[in-house]
Enzyme design. Structure first.
Site, short mmCIF file in Angstrom:
data_model
loop_
_atom_site.label_atom_id
_atom_site.label_comp_id
_atom_site.label_asym_id
_atom_site.label_seq_id
_atom_site.Cartn_x
_atom_site.Cartn_y
_atom_site.Cartn_z
N HIS A 236 47.85 64.10 63.21
CA HIS A 236 47.15 62.86 62.84
C HIS A 236 45.97 63.27 61.94
O HIS A 236 46.17 63.92 60.92
CB HIS A 236 46.74 62.16 64.15
CG HIS A 236 46.22 60.77 64.01
ND1 HIS A 236 46.25 60.04 62.84
CD2 HIS A 236 45.62 59.95 64.93
CE1 HIS A 236 45.72 58.85 63.04
NE2 HIS A 236 45.31 58.77 64.31
N HIS B 79 55.21 60.69 56.77
CA HIS B 79 54.52 59.62 57.49
C HIS B 79 55.51 58.85 58.33
O HIS B 79 56.66 58.66 57.92
CB HIS B 79 53.81 58.66 56.51
CG HIS B 79 52.73 57.88 57.17
ND1 HIS B 79 53.00 56.69 57.84
CD2 HIS B 79 51.42 58.13 57.33
CE1 HIS B 79 51.87 56.25 58.35
NE2 HIS B 79 50.89 57.10 58.07
N ASP C 106 46.04 62.38 53.95
CA ASP C 106 45.33 63.62 54.26
C ASP C 106 45.49 64.68 53.18
O ASP C 106 44.73 65.65 53.16
CB ASP C 106 45.81 64.19 55.60
CG ASP C 106 45.21 63.43 56.76
OD1 ASP C 106 44.07 62.98 56.62
OD2 ASP C 106 45.88 63.29 57.80
N1 ACO Z 1 56.63 69.01 56.97
C1 ACO Z 1 57.90 69.42 57.22
N2 ACO Z 1 58.85 68.62 57.72
C2 ACO Z 1 58.50 67.36 57.98
C3 ACO Z 1 57.22 66.86 57.75
C4 ACO Z 1 56.25 67.75 57.23
N3 ACO Z 1 55.02 67.35 56.97
N4 ACO Z 1 57.17 65.57 58.11
C5 ACO Z 1 58.38 65.25 58.55
N5 ACO Z 1 59.18 66.33 58.47
C6 ACO Z 1 60.57 66.40 58.81
C7 ACO Z 1 60.79 66.78 60.27
O1 ACO Z 1 60.83 68.16 60.47
C8 ACO Z 1 62.12 66.13 60.50
O2 ACO Z 1 63.10 66.89 59.82
P1 ACO Z 1 64.52 67.17 60.41
O3 ACO Z 1 65.14 65.79 60.56
O4 ACO Z 1 65.15 68.04 59.39
O5 ACO Z 1 64.28 67.83 61.74
C9 ACO Z 1 62.01 64.82 59.77
O6 ACO Z 1 61.12 65.08 58.69
C10 ACO Z 1 61.49 63.67 60.60
O7 ACO Z 1 60.27 64.08 61.22
P2 ACO Z 1 59.61 63.37 62.46
O8 ACO Z 1 58.60 64.28 63.06
O9 ACO Z 1 60.65 62.79 63.36
O10 ACO Z 1 58.92 62.15 61.77
P3 ACO Z 1 57.65 61.42 62.27
O11 ACO Z 1 57.74 60.03 61.83
O12 ACO Z 1 57.41 61.63 63.72
O13 ACO Z 1 56.54 62.24 61.45
C11 ACO Z 1 54.38 62.93 60.95
C12 ACO Z 1 55.35 61.75 61.05
C13 ACO Z 1 54.02 63.41 62.36
C14 ACO Z 1 53.13 62.45 60.23
C15 ACO Z 1 55.04 64.08 60.15
O14 ACO Z 1 55.39 63.64 58.87
C16 ACO Z 1 54.15 65.30 60.08
O15 ACO Z 1 54.14 66.13 61.01
N6 ACO Z 1 53.36 65.47 58.96
C17 ACO Z 1 52.45 66.58 58.83
C18 ACO Z 1 51.12 66.25 59.50
C19 ACO Z 1 50.35 65.23 58.69
O16 ACO Z 1 50.21 65.32 57.49
N7 ACO Z 1 49.80 64.26 59.44
C20 ACO Z 1 48.98 63.19 58.85
C21 ACO Z 1 49.69 61.90 58.95
S1 ACO Z 1 48.78 60.61 58.14
C22 ACO Z 1 47.45 60.37 59.12
O17 ACO Z 1 47.43 60.60 60.31
C23 ACO Z 1 46.25 59.90 58.47
#
Ligand code: ACO
Length: 376
Positions: free
Chosen positions: A222, A261, A312
């Site tokens: 987050h 996201h 971010d």
């Molecule tokens: N890097 C690598 N792979 C990613 C990323 C990432 N940043 N985000 C999503 N994925 C991939 C996952 O590994 C997964 O891949 P797979 O299907 O091959 O296993 C797929 O995309 C789906 O990911 P989920 O975790 O199920 O998606 P979710 O909706 O839960 O993710 C999240 C949202 C947690 C923000 C994710 O994109 C992430 O971890 N991002 C990095 C952290 C980040 O930047 N957070 C800030 C968010 S914005 C905010 O809070 C202001």
């Protein structure tokens, strides 16, 4: 009563409540606060005006905005007991831990601000006014610098920079921070806002709700992502190394911070706006290092994994260009999001229903209790 055994992991796509505060169109990449498009607010508004909008559901008249700005300026000073408490925390603590403790302690020194009803708006103003002072107090002490007197005449954006760095930011810097504060102010039922609403839904007070929210924002998935983006940039170092580093991280199944996201399926509109501010500030300072690296990173991450940047990705570059240390990036996020958290807490108090979902039990039942002496 309907029985559902369908589990939505991470509550994905679950509609948990009705709200008038914030709307995200994840397919079109639109973000709306109380009916107003974030692009208009970022172009024409100020953080103070956006805070009023979130708390009251409408834009202020000129006198209302002046009054709120005065109240926020006048309420920056910390109670002496709270200042002392911050000074006693370990100098090597993370500022998010300090902020969480300070918000929690605030309720013990100013309990009148914490009422769990719609009058909690006074508490919302108090926290929004005081968080930059809390951050500045801790940051300056750990650097061995003296306590600063709050400056009531400064805007919220200018005061945030002043409280941390003891300097008056330029007009361009002030506007860049103001826009960053506007963009971070609210985002529907994100994890920290949800935790604030869960706490408020038990009829607990605003400060307890914000304490929950600060702890939730801290996590790297987050708000904590903005600090980790800088670590990623340091690891990459030069644009030529971007592909190699990104591929290695993806091969190790690591998350690339600042990308992806839960709701946006296209580019986060906040990233679009902050990217431009990162460029403008970088040009003004003759330092496009961050901007060039981030652009390359975006290109490579899209090629390799099809992920779009989120808010971010660019926020840290704006703060770093001002000379703000990395571990204050997430606390700055909190200094803005407190306006949204408290708007949601106020809305929760107006339409209160205990938030208490249910779990699908997958453990054992009917195990026979064995006295401890007989366990192998
Ligand atoms: N890097 C690598 N792979 C990613 C990323 C990432 N940043 N985000 C999503 N994925 C991939 C996952 O590994 C997964 O891949 P797979 O299907 O091959 O296993 C797929 O995309 C789906 O990911 P989920 O975790 O199920 O998606 P979710 O909706 O839960 O993710 C999240 C949202 C947690 C923000 C994710 O994109 C992430 O971890 N991002 C990095 C952290 C980040 O930047 N957070 C800030 C968010 S914005 C905010 O809070 C202001």
């Amino acid at each position: 009563m309907p029985e559902s055994s369908e589990v939505q992991r991470g509550l994905q796509d679950v509609v948990a409540l009705e709200s008038r505060i914030c709307f995200i169109d994840g397919k079109q990449g639109r973000l709306i606060y109380q009916g107003y498009d974030i692009r208009d607010l970022a172009a024409y508004s100020t953080f103070e005006e956006v805070a009023f909008l979130l708390w009251n559901g409408r834009l202020p008249r000129a006198t209302e905005l002046t009054d709120l700005t005065h109240r926020l300026g006048a309420r920056r000073e910390l109670p002496a007991a709270l200042g002392d408490e911050i000074d006693r925390l370990p100098a090597d603590a993370h500022p998010m831990d300090v902020l969480r403790s300070a918000v929690s302690s605030f309720a013990t020194v100013e309990p009148a601000e914490t009422k769990p009803d719609a009058s909690a708006i006074a508490g919302a103003e108090r926290l929004t006014a005081a968080i930059p002072t809390i951050l500045g107090r801790f940051h300056r002490r750990r650097r061995g610098m003296p306590v600063l007197k709050p400056r009531p005449e400064m805007s919220a954006a200018a005061y945030l920079v002043y409280a941390l760095l003891d300097r008056q930011p330029t007009d361009l810097e002030t506007r860049a921070v103001d826009v960053a504060l506007i963009l971070h102010a609210d985002h529907e039922l994100n994890a920290s806002t949800f935790s604030a609403r869960v706490t408020a839904s038990t009829l607990s007070d605003l400060y307890s709700a914000v304490t929950s929210a600060v702890g939730t924002l801290k996590g790297p998935l987050h708000g904590g992502a903005n600090e980790r983006v800088n670590a990623l940039l340091n690891e990459i170092g030069t644009p030529e190394r971007t592909t190699e580093v990104v591929r290695a991280k993806l091969a190790r199944k690591e998350r690339l911070m600042g990308f992806g996201h839960r709701v946006y399926k296209v580019e986060d509109p906040r990233a679009t706006i902050l990217r431009e501010w990162s460029r403008r500030l970088g040009e003004a300072k003759g330092d496009l290092h961050y901007y060039v690296l981030l652009r390359e990173l975006e290109k490579v991450v899209f090629q390799e994994k099809g992920l779009y940047p989120n808010l971010d990705l660019y926020s840290g570059s704006v703060y770093a260009l001002l000379g703000i240390p990395t571990d204050l990036f997430t606390p700055i996020f909190a200094a803005s999001r407190v306006s949204g958290w408290s708007a949601h807490v106020l809305e929760e108090y107006q339409d209160l229903r205990l938030i208490r979902p249910t779990a699908k039990y997958i453990g054992a039942v009917d195990l026979k209790y064995v006295p401890i002496a007989q366990r192998s």
